[in-house]
Design an enzyme around this catalytic site. Structure first.
Site, PDB file in Angstrom:
ATOM      1  N   PHE A 140       3.596  -0.487   7.040  1.00 17.84           N
ATOM      2  CA  PHE A 140       4.687  -1.045   6.858  1.00 17.84           C
ATOM      3  C   PHE A 140       4.925  -1.616   8.242  1.00 17.84           C
ATOM      4  O   PHE A 140       4.544  -2.834   9.141  1.00 17.84           O
ATOM      5  CB  PHE A 140       6.344  -0.077   7.302  1.00 17.84           C
ATOM      6  CG  PHE A 140       6.125   0.540   8.505  1.00 17.84           C
ATOM      7  CD1 PHE A 140       6.383  -0.187   9.867  1.00 17.84           C
ATOM      8  CD2 PHE A 140       6.493   1.686   8.582  1.00 17.84           C
ATOM      9  CE1 PHE A 140       7.433   0.853  11.159  1.00 17.84           C
ATOM     10  CE2 PHE A 140       6.229   2.631   9.609  1.00 17.84           C
ATOM     11  CZ  PHE A 140       6.524   1.897  10.671  1.00 17.84           C
ATOM     12  N   GLU A 158       2.945  13.296  14.831  1.00 18.42           N
ATOM     13  CA  GLU A 158       2.718  11.673  15.543  1.00 18.42           C
ATOM     14  C   GLU A 158       3.952  11.488  15.411  1.00 18.42           C
ATOM     15  O   GLU A 158       4.858  11.677  14.463  1.00 18.42           O
ATOM     16  CB  GLU A 158       1.944  11.414  13.926  1.00 18.42           C
ATOM     17  CG  GLU A 158       2.161   9.838  14.533  1.00 18.42           C
ATOM     18  CD  GLU A 158       1.470   8.934  13.260  1.00 18.42           C
ATOM     19  OE1 GLU A 158       1.155   9.152  12.223  1.00 18.42           O
ATOM     20  OE2 GLU A 158       0.595   7.997  13.681  1.00 18.42           O
ATOM     21  N   SER A 171      -0.054   6.953   6.875  1.00 20.74           N
ATOM     22  CA  SER A 171      -0.104   7.925   7.374  1.00 20.74           C
ATOM     23  C   SER A 171      -1.062   8.673   7.019  1.00 20.74           C
ATOM     24  O   SER A 171      -1.797   8.855   5.193  1.00 20.74           O
ATOM     25  CB  SER A 171       1.770   9.325   6.378  1.00 20.74           C
ATOM     26  OG  SER A 171       1.316   8.929   5.696  1.00 20.74           O
ATOM     27  N   LYS A 175      -1.501  -4.672  -2.063  1.00 26.12           N
ATOM     28  CA  LYS A 175      -0.112  -3.502  -2.114  1.00 26.12           C
ATOM     29  C   LYS A 175       0.235  -3.147  -0.987  1.00 26.12           C
ATOM     30  O   LYS A 175       0.259  -2.073  -0.740  1.00 26.12           O
ATOM     31  CB  LYS A 175      -0.067  -1.891  -3.130  1.00 26.12           C
ATOM     32  CG  LYS A 175       1.119  -1.805  -4.164  1.00 26.12           C
ATOM     33  CD  LYS A 175       1.563  -0.432  -3.553  1.00 26.12           C
ATOM     34  CE  LYS A 175       2.047   0.040  -1.782  1.00 26.12           C
ATOM     35  NZ  LYS A 175       3.300  -0.181  -1.370  1.00 26.12           N
ATOM     36  N   GLU A 229       6.232  -1.478   0.823  1.00 31.16           N
ATOM     37  CA  GLU A 229       7.233  -1.795   0.642  1.00 31.16           C
ATOM     38  C   GLU A 229       8.813  -2.268   1.328  1.00 31.16           C
ATOM     39  O   GLU A 229       9.400  -2.582   0.765  1.00 31.16           O
ATOM     40  CB  GLU A 229       8.008  -0.880  -1.124  1.00 31.16           C
ATOM     41  CG  GLU A 229       8.621   0.156  -0.366  1.00 31.16           C
ATOM     42  CD  GLU A 229       7.256   1.130  -0.011  1.00 31.16           C
ATOM     43  OE1 GLU A 229       6.296   0.623  -0.044  1.00 31.16           O
ATOM     44  OE2 GLU A 229       7.300   2.396  -0.677  1.00 31.16           O
ATOM     45  N   CYS A 268      -0.401   2.574  15.904  1.00 28.98           N
ATOM     46  CA  CYS A 268      -1.740   3.958  15.138  1.00 28.98           C
ATOM     47  C   CYS A 268      -2.536   4.206  16.781  1.00 28.98           C
ATOM     48  O   CYS A 268      -2.862   4.660  16.166  1.00 28.98           O
ATOM     49  CB  CYS A 268      -2.891   3.698  14.014  1.00 28.98           C
ATOM     50  SG  CYS A 268      -3.715   2.269  14.094  1.00 28.98           S
TER      51      CYS A 268
HETATM   52  P1  NAD Z   1       2.807   5.386   4.631  1.00 22.00           P
HETATM   53  O1  NAD Z   1       1.940   6.666   4.337  1.00 22.00           O
HETATM   54  O2  NAD Z   1       4.417   5.882   4.010  1.00 22.00           O
HETATM   55  O3  NAD Z   1       2.467   4.138   3.489  1.00 22.00           O
HETATM   56  C1  NAD Z   1       1.529   4.147   3.108  1.00 22.00           C
HETATM   57  C2  NAD Z   1       1.217   3.043   1.806  1.00 22.00           C
HETATM   58  O4  NAD Z   1       0.975   4.128   0.996  1.00 22.00           O
HETATM   59  C3  NAD Z   1       2.168   2.162   1.824  1.00 22.00           C
HETATM   60  O5  NAD Z   1       1.812   0.868   0.871  1.00 22.00           O
HETATM   61  C4  NAD Z   1       2.751   3.022   1.114  1.00 22.00           C
HETATM   62  O6  NAD Z   1       4.001   2.541  -0.510  1.00 22.00           O
HETATM   63  C5  NAD Z   1       1.836   3.655  -0.070  1.00 22.00           C
HETATM   64  N1  NAD Z   1       2.795   5.104  -0.113  1.00 22.00           N
HETATM   65  C6  NAD Z   1       3.175   6.108   0.450  1.00 22.00           C
HETATM   66  N2  NAD Z   1       3.670   6.616  -0.395  1.00 22.00           N
HETATM   67  C7  NAD Z   1       2.764   7.720  -1.120  1.00 22.00           C
HETATM   68  C8  NAD Z   1       2.681   8.472  -2.188  1.00 22.00           C
HETATM   69  N3  NAD Z   1       3.180   9.137  -2.095  1.00 22.00           N
HETATM   70  N4  NAD Z   1       1.369   7.523  -2.923  1.00 22.00           N
HETATM   71  C9  NAD Z   1       0.882   6.981  -2.514  1.00 22.00           C
HETATM   72  N5  NAD Z   1       1.282   6.005  -2.177  1.00 22.00           N
HETATM   73  C10 NAD Z   1       2.076   5.892  -0.970  1.00 22.00           C
HETATM   74  O7  NAD Z   1       2.707   4.606   5.618  1.00 22.00           O
HETATM   75  P2  NAD Z   1       3.972   4.184   7.451  1.00 22.00           P
HETATM   76  O8  NAD Z   1       4.719   4.510   7.173  1.00 22.00           O
HETATM   77  O9  NAD Z   1       4.028   2.798   5.820  1.00 22.00           O
HETATM   78  O10 NAD Z   1       2.763   3.294   7.890  1.00 22.00           O
HETATM   79  C11 NAD Z   1       2.898   4.522   9.382  1.00 22.00           C
HETATM   80  C12 NAD Z   1       1.586   5.536   9.321  1.00 22.00           C
HETATM   81  O11 NAD Z   1       0.055   4.508   9.434  1.00 22.00           O
HETATM   82  C13 NAD Z   1       1.318   5.977  10.482  1.00 22.00           C
HETATM   83  O12 NAD Z   1       1.376   7.078  10.194  1.00 22.00           O
HETATM   84  C14 NAD Z   1       0.472   5.653  10.976  1.00 22.00           C
HETATM   85  O13 NAD Z   1      -0.263   6.164  12.372  1.00 22.00           O
HETATM   86  C15 NAD Z   1      -0.458   5.372  10.341  1.00 22.00           C
HETATM   87  N6  NAD Z   1      -1.194   3.682  10.521  1.00 22.00           N
HETATM   88  C16 NAD Z   1      -2.656   4.184  10.515  1.00 22.00           C
HETATM   89  C17 NAD Z   1      -3.417   3.074  10.899  1.00 22.00           C
HETATM   90  C18 NAD Z   1      -4.843   3.133  11.517  1.00 22.00           C
HETATM   91  O14 NAD Z   1      -5.513   2.503  11.589  1.00 22.00           O
HETATM   92  N7  NAD Z   1      -5.158   4.739  11.144  1.00 22.00           N
HETATM   93  C19 NAD Z   1      -2.942   1.783  11.049  1.00 22.00           C
HETATM   94  C20 NAD Z   1      -1.615   1.527  10.790  1.00 22.00           C
HETATM   95  C21 NAD Z   1      -0.699   2.896  10.680  1.00 22.00           C
END
Ligand code: NAD
Length: 500
Positions: free
Chosen positions: A149, A385, A226, A173, A176, A281
């Protein structure tokens, strides 16, 4: 309220699914859109569309693919204000930060516009006697991108411009929580002349992700989010025999040496810790101060700077705030929970952001800038985090201790050192076990022609995003060896051919 669906085969689809998600404006707490969550029929349409488009798109000249990228760049520039408003509406970050995110995404489009050069491959004349060798970098097939997000435009743009320019087709994808900017990008790509089916956006959650990564038509999966999800996606995609790059979470440390210019370090810390409400991040969430005197000076200046920080609706322009809300009510609760944990663990709560109330936005998901001092390695607020505007000061005695601390953390995304001492900075950049390092640069996000990626549990898979790694990830290498001997020179050889 807006009804958001999917973008398949160059068109927005009809509302279809029985399952929907709610999209909120985090500054007001109001629902601004309802998003269709893909069912199996929609998922199948996207897969068929991307698979069918691959045959001709992968054979299209890289120069023609680059021309689509050039037009796409121009269209984004024309519509960047609309795009920035969408980001701010559904993410909460301030408008100038949303504009910055668009620019960093555009830089990847600029990189991808050089694809004819990037795909030239290698050639060796007389690799053996009368034998030539050349390599081809060919498109892999249907690629899937799953994005978080916090950068609804930039992170998808780390992936699809390079993937598409390499000749692949793509299914994105998005999160959401803020799916609309991705649909807007898809429409701009259509207007730029991208053929039907090359780029598709499918909205959904876990169920959709599972179907996409297990489908035999998908060849490559790029994920950013994450760490627990990144790890699970990497294991599953790999088990299905797909190439995968999965970038995860972070806990980024800024080391402040006694000789650092404190004013400069504190200004850098303010932006890096509280910009975008800490939902980056590459945000700095730990200030590692060398010596108590450095820590006291940093703390005093931070306190003053925090007092002047403006918090409000990211869409406001008169004046623009420095920091907006968190993305959701659940995330706000989570961050508030961490602040409570920090107090219970015995850290000194210097500034408490929990009581913040923004006028006319009382139901928005705001948490004020929060500062802890005397945080230690054993505390949960140090180890995990938080992804909010919470900065921890950790006091250590010297650079050895700082390096040991940073290197023992499970994450290794980004880090920075602030110092005037070249020797210390040289040692830090060489010995630190982190993927992206800043020397007097608080958020060292590499430019698009370099690669973005962390170390340790901040990444799963060997290849980073964009730059040369992006091209490697989205292409398969084929090496051709050729010779044209006369029939009379041809003999049966039973041992390994070698060049004597
Ligand atoms: P998230 O892991 O909750 O979601 C990321 C994506 O995965 C979304 O599209 C979500 O719909 C999908 N998703 C969520 N749960 C899932 C599951 N159980 N199975 C399959 N898909 C699933 O992350 P978020 O809250 O959207 O974003 C924040 C996180 O992203 C933080 O941990 C941040 O550090 C990380 N991030 C990392 C970088 C990097 O470059 N390392 C960059 C941006 C964000």
């Amino acid at each position: 309220m807006k009804q958001l669906t999917h973008f398949i085969n160059n068109q927005i689809t009809e509302a279809h699914s029985l399952r929907v998600g709610a999209v909120f404006n985090p500054a007001t707490g109001e629902q601004v859109a309802e998003v269709d969550l893909a069912d199996s029929a929609v998922t199948e349409d996207a897969l068929v569309s991307a698979s069918n488009a691959f045959t001709s798109w992968s054979k299209t000249s890289p120069l023609l693919r680059a021309r689509v990228m050039f037009k796409f760049k121009v269209l984004i520039e024309e519509h960047r204000d609309t795009l920035a408003k969408l980001i701010t509406e559904q993410h909460g970050k301030v408008l100038s930060d949303a504009q910055g995110e668009i620019t960093r995404g555009l830089e990847v489009v600029e990189f991808a516009s050089g694809i004819p050069h990037l795909l030239k491959g290698e050639h060796s004349l007389n690799a053996g006697s009368g034998v030539d060798s050349h390599s081809m970098m060919q498109a892999v097939g249907v690629c899937v991108g799953i994005t978080p997000f916090n950068f609804p435009v930039m992170v998808p743009m780390w992936m699809f411009p390079v993937s598409i320019a390499c000749g692949n087709t793509f299914i994105l994808k998005p999160s959401e929580k803020n799916p609309e900017p991705a649909l807007f990008l898809a429409e701009l790509l259509r207007r730029a002349g991208l053929p039907d089916g090359v780029f598709n956006v499918v909205n959904g959650d876990k169920t959709l992700v599972e179907s996409l990564i297990s489908d035999s038509r998908v060849e490559a999966v790029s994920f950013v989010g994450s760490t627990p999800i990144a790890e699970a996606i990497y294991s599953k995609a790999s088990a299905y025999g797909k190439r995968c790059q999965a970038l995860g979470g972070a806990k980024n440390h800024m080391v402040i040496m006694p000789d650092a210019e404190v004013e400069q370090a504190v200004n850098a810390l303010m932006g890096a810790a509280y910009g975008s409400a800490g939902e980056r991040c590459m945000a700095i969430s730990v200030a590692v101060c060398i010596g108590d005197e450095t820590a006291d000076r940093v703390k005093t200046k931070l306190l003053k700077a925090i007092e002047t920080l403006k918090i409000g609706n990211g869409a406001d322009q008169m004046p623009e705030p420095d920091m907006g809300p968190l993305v959701s009510a659940e995330h706000k609760d989570r961050v508030m929970g961490y602040i409570e944990t920090g107090v219970a663990e015995g850290a000194e709560l210097v500034v408490d952001g929990r009581d913040l109330s923004v006028v006319d936005h009382e139901v928005g998901y705001f948490v004020g800038p929060t500062l802890f001092d005397h945080v230690t390695k054993e505390m949960k607020i140090y180890q995990e985090e938080i992804f909010g505007p919470v900065l921890a000061i950790v006091r250590v005695k010297d650079l050895d201790a700082a390096l040991a601390l940073v290197n023992s953390h499970e994450f290794g995304n980004g880090t920075a050192i602030f110092t005037q001492n070249g020797r210390a900075s040289r040692r830090y950049q060489e010995e630190v076990k982190v993927g992206m390092v800043g020397i007097n640069v608080p958020i060292p996000v590499p430019m698009s022609f370099h690669c973005f990626g962390g170390w340790k549990r901040s990444i799963f898979g060997p290849l980073n995003m964009h730059g040369p790694d992006g091209v490697r990830f989205y292409t398969k290498m084929k090496t051709v060896t050729s010779r044209w001997p006369k029939t009379t020179d041809s003999i049966a050889e039973f041992s390994m051919p070698t060049l004597e």
